[in-house]
Design an enzyme around this catalytic site. Structure first.
Site, mmCIF file in Angstrom:
data_model
loop_
_atom_site.group_PDB
_atom_site.id
_atom_site.type_symbol
_atom_site.label_atom_id
_atom_site.label_comp_id
_atom_site.label_asym_id
_atom_site.label_seq_id
_atom_site.Cartn_x
_atom_site.Cartn_y
_atom_site.Cartn_z
ATOM 1 N N GLU A 15 0.821 -1.215 0.000
ATOM 2 C CA GLU A 15 0.000 0.000 0.000
ATOM 3 C C GLU A 15 0.858 1.269 0.000
ATOM 4 O OE1 GLU A 15 -3.858 -1.161 2.485
ATOM 5 O OE2 GLU A 15 -2.046 -2.140 3.174
ATOM 6 N N SER A 174 -5.730 -4.076 1.633
ATOM 7 C CA SER A 174 -5.979 -3.760 0.218
ATOM 8 C C SER A 174 -6.373 -4.977 -0.603
ATOM 9 C CB SER A 174 -4.755 -3.087 -0.421
ATOM 10 O OG SER A 174 -4.634 -1.775 0.053
ATOM 11 N N TYR A 245 -8.951 0.395 -6.117
ATOM 12 C CA TYR A 245 -8.060 1.461 -6.576
ATOM 13 C C TYR A 245 -8.252 1.892 -8.021
ATOM 14 C CZ TYR A 245 -6.046 0.591 -2.069
ATOM 15 O OH TYR A 245 -5.889 0.452 -0.721
ATOM 16 N N ARG A 284 -11.230 2.677 11.089
ATOM 17 C CA ARG A 284 -12.425 2.457 10.261
ATOM 18 C C ARG A 284 -12.833 1.013 10.476
ATOM 19 N NH1 ARG A 284 -10.982 2.053 4.798
ATOM 20 N NH2 ARG A 284 -11.556 -0.124 4.999
ATOM 21 N N ASP A 286 -15.235 -2.124 9.585
ATOM 22 C CA ASP A 286 -15.979 -2.591 8.407
ATOM 23 C C ASP A 286 -16.861 -3.792 8.739
ATOM 24 O OD1 ASP A 286 -14.374 -0.681 7.240
ATOM 25 O OD2 ASP A 286 -13.122 -2.104 6.139
ATOM 26 N N GLU A 300 -13.568 -6.313 9.739
ATOM 27 C CA GLU A 300 -12.219 -5.972 10.178
ATOM 28 C C GLU A 300 -12.148 -4.551 10.686
ATOM 29 O OE1 GLU A 300 -9.146 -5.407 7.391
ATOM 30 O OE2 GLU A 300 -10.416 -4.471 5.891
ATOM 31 N N ASN A 302 -9.537 -1.325 10.623
ATOM 32 C CA ASN A 302 -8.344 -0.757 9.991
ATOM 33 C C ASN A 302 -7.867 0.424 10.825
ATOM 34 O OD1 ASN A 302 -8.229 -2.293 7.321
ATOM 35 N ND2 ASN A 302 -10.361 -1.614 7.403
ATOM 36 N N GLY A 306 -7.425 4.385 4.576
ATOM 37 C CA GLY A 306 -7.106 5.291 3.465
ATOM 38 C C GLY A 306 -7.493 6.712 3.835
#
Ligand code: ADP
Ligand code: MG
Ligand code: MG
Length: 339
Positions: A15, A174, A245, A284, A286, A300, A302, A306
């Protein structure tokens, strides 16, 4: 007095480029009247680049070579008030850099060693969240040595979950190395791929053909708050690297079109997970949402999501009335807060 901030970006994970584009956004947004920001790019080889090379890396979007050894730079970083380690994935988001900064005695944005390491590892995350009573998909662990010596046992373990299932390296992000496995004939290739990237691999059941994917931002230290809930929509089979992406392949919907009750549960579960994992600053969280049954499963957490202007995490806070500059300022303040 202006605060001196060291902004770390790039790094050794897959990443690298994502991190550099997040860093460009953060650099542009930190208010100059409050902060004196020094960006330092970390090359793909793990070396920390001097100012001119860093500027070039930020412009080019990648740092391929050059730079000093890590420790040399940290030693000279002692004059900073805080570090913003805007690094994603292994060797950045997983507690390694956080350990280095802790040793150097410099406050930093985001989770510490424990929260970062546990949240990065999909197996450890599942174990901690299970003990906190947070609903998740059924899963199994496999270790590379087992796969090399006794593949049949690993195949049997996967079959316990039923197909289709997901195979993932335990410590990546990612969607790198992740496969959706439709049946036994696809299993070996998926395991070979995941084990080429990590010693530990997680096998995960699916809840439904294609669950809805909800995401929520958490901000704060020991008394965190949750943002509105967002939803990702995409046409691909799952949210893979390309979908993440490639511009235009995924849409962000904020707020997610869900009932107030589901939104409330998502936010509550996110805060419980944040605290159970000992996260700090930001995360974040999810989820998978199975509309037919109302089932909500945490996927998960994070710890350094991002962070470009158009990324989900800043967008979620924007919907709560906290703009990008205010958000990054708040994160630095949280890093400096006594806990
Ligand atoms: P990463 O940390 O690389 O983002 P995730 O665990 O979030 O890895 O998986 C990436 C994507 O794969 C998810 O956003 C989702 O689209 C899909 N996915 C992963 N695990 C499952 C699962 N158990 N059931 C359904 N979809 C999944
Ligand atoms: Mg992830
Ligand atoms: Mg994910």
């Amino acid at each position: 007095m202006k605060k001196r901030i060291l902004l770390l970006a790039g790094g050794q994970s897959g990443e690298h480029e994502v991190s550099l584009s997040s860093a460009r956004s953060v650099l542009a947004a930190l208010p100059r009247d409050q902060f004196d920001v020094t960006p330092v790019a970390i090359s793909k080889q793990g070396r920390w680049l001097p100012p001119t090379d860093t500027r070039q890396a930020l412009e080019n979007g990648a740092a391929e070579s050059g730079g000093d050894l890590v420790l040399h730079r940290v030693a000279s970083a002692e004059g900073y008030d805080a570090v913003f380690p805007l690094l994603h994935g292994p060797m950045g988001e997983d507690g390694t850099v956080q350990g280095l900064l802790t040793l150097a005695g410099i406050p930093f944005v985001g989770s510490g060693v424990l929260g970062s390491a546990v949240s990065m590892d999909k197996v450890m995350t599942k174990q901690v969240l299970a003990s906190a009573g947070i609903p998740q998909v059924d899963w199994r662990l496999a270790v590379r040595r087992e796969w090399q010596r006794d593949a049949q046992t690993v195949r049997a373990r996967a079959a316990e979950l039923d197909f289709p299932l997901f195979v993932k390296p335990a410590n990546l992000g990612s969607s790198v190395g992740i496969s959706k496995v439709g049946g036994p004939h696809e299993l070996d290739a998926a395991l070979d791929l995941a084990f080429s990237l990590d010693r530990r691999v997680i096998l995960e059941a699916m809840t439904t053909h294609k669950p809805r994917e909800l995401e929520v931002g958490v901000l704060g230290n020991d008394a965190p708050t949750a943002s509105p809930v967002g939803e990702l929509r995409f046409a691909s089979e799952f949210y893979d690297y390309e979908t993440k992406y490639t511009e235009g392949l995924a849409e962000i919907h904020i707020p997610a079109p869900i009932s107030g009750d589901v939104a409330r549960r998502v936010r509550e579960l996110a805060l419980s997970a944040f605290l159970a994992l000992d996260c700090a600053g930001l995360a974040r969280v999810d989820f998978f949402y199975v509309e037919e049954t109302g089932e909500l499963l945490l996927n998960e957490v994070n710890t350094m999501p991002g962070f470009t202007q158009t990324s989900m995490y800043p967008k979620l806070w924007e919907a709560a009335g906290i703009g990008y500059s205010e958000l990054v300022t708040r994160l630095v303040e949280l890093a400096l807060e006594q806990r």
